[in-house]
Scaffold this motif. Sequence first.
Motif: not given
Length: 461
Positions: A96-107, A109-110, A139-143
């Motif tokens: 999980m510690d390797k995933m979390l940096p890319y799943l933050q609420s201020d990021s 993704y798509k 985070g928020k979806v941004n296509l």
Amino acid sequence: MAVAVPALKRYLLLLAQEHLEFRLPEITSLLSLYGGHFSAEQEIHVNSPFWILSIPSEEMARGLMKRTVCAKSIFELWGHGRSAGDLYASLKNYPMDKMLPYLQSDSTYKVHIHTFNKTLTQAQKIQKIDALEFLPFKGKVNLKNPEHIFWILEDYGMDPNNVPEEPFHLYFGRWIADGQRELIESYSVKKRHFIGNTSMDACLSFIMANHGRVKPNDVVYDPFVGTGGLLISSAHFGAYVCGTDIDYNTIHGLGKASRKNQKWRGPDENIRANLRQYGLEKHYLDALVSDSSRPIWRKGTLFDAIITDPPYGIREATRRMGSQKETAKSAEKSTENHTFVSSSYHLSDIFFDLLKFAAEYLVMGGRLVYWLPIYRPEYTEEIVPRHPCLKLISNCEQMLSSHTSRRLITMEKVKEFKDQDQNSSLLDGQYMPYRGHNSFREKYFSGVTKRIAKEEKDNQK
């Protein structure tokens, strides 16, 4: 004290389904260029578009993708399985510690779906994405312009006539970088200013430069330079380039044009203009009129790589300067018309001279990359020319016809050249069978003649 070895991370490499034999040597060469190596942990199925690589760092993975034309993209692999259940279980076990940096609420993704050998409907894609709801995406979806892109990749096998309902392999990963496939179009020979009968395809030119591990500030030489196509790919990667050719008209951009509907070459059709076209003129040293069988260079190690495509006697003649007696008789003609008496230059002599030259003039660890024409019914590995100073790195086949092909040979200098190595490749009896390929031209055209006769016979039925 033992040096700590960095833990290898697993990456998924998505490859183009083109030039399949050339992909592994290219990736291996580039990994070694960036200080990595091809470990036994790699999961490679040579013809598959999906390879799992173990690489020390993301920086090395990005470096690899800045060079490769055989790979499309690379991903940090988070999960892999033979079924959807296996994939989800694998994802749940990913730290999980390797995933979390890319799943933050201020990021942002798509998620992108990629399938090989099958097309999915939009509804099927959405269903597969929704099944990943157990992952803690905050985070928020941004296509249009996301910070992070995650891919689901599915492999439905290699047989387009027998596509299974469920994939054989499923992968999930974070996109890291794309390869350099766009270079194939931007450097296309169709758009090039100066071309000849044998100008090398752009993709193969870049593959050759990568096999040669060309890097910035290297000096790269092509002894059969022609219109300079192989110099362009090396210059793109930051090398300084030079070449020689026996054809005065080609070096100086004179004579008949190779393009359709153009009779003569224009005033600025030359190798320098080609490099100028791509903004690479500063990397161009020079091109000289010279006979490759009679090296003009001072003794010493001058080149970091020698990358070349010698003539096979099909579209371009294999020739070298004639004897002194013949040359003396034609001295007056030579002065006026830049022609000289040429004699036949057997393929076996071309390649033995090339290997001897590479052994003498390459730096240690430098590479020789060249094409070897083959009559397939007679091919064995024993006919590939060798030299005691050069180690064979790879040997990849490109088919030309049902009975002929050419092989991209990559060799690396592993031993300093000594005087006793001067004629070592010529004296060794085990290479004598290669002399049979001096008749490659006759064998090539005999096959063409037979095919035409067969087609005419079939048309009469």
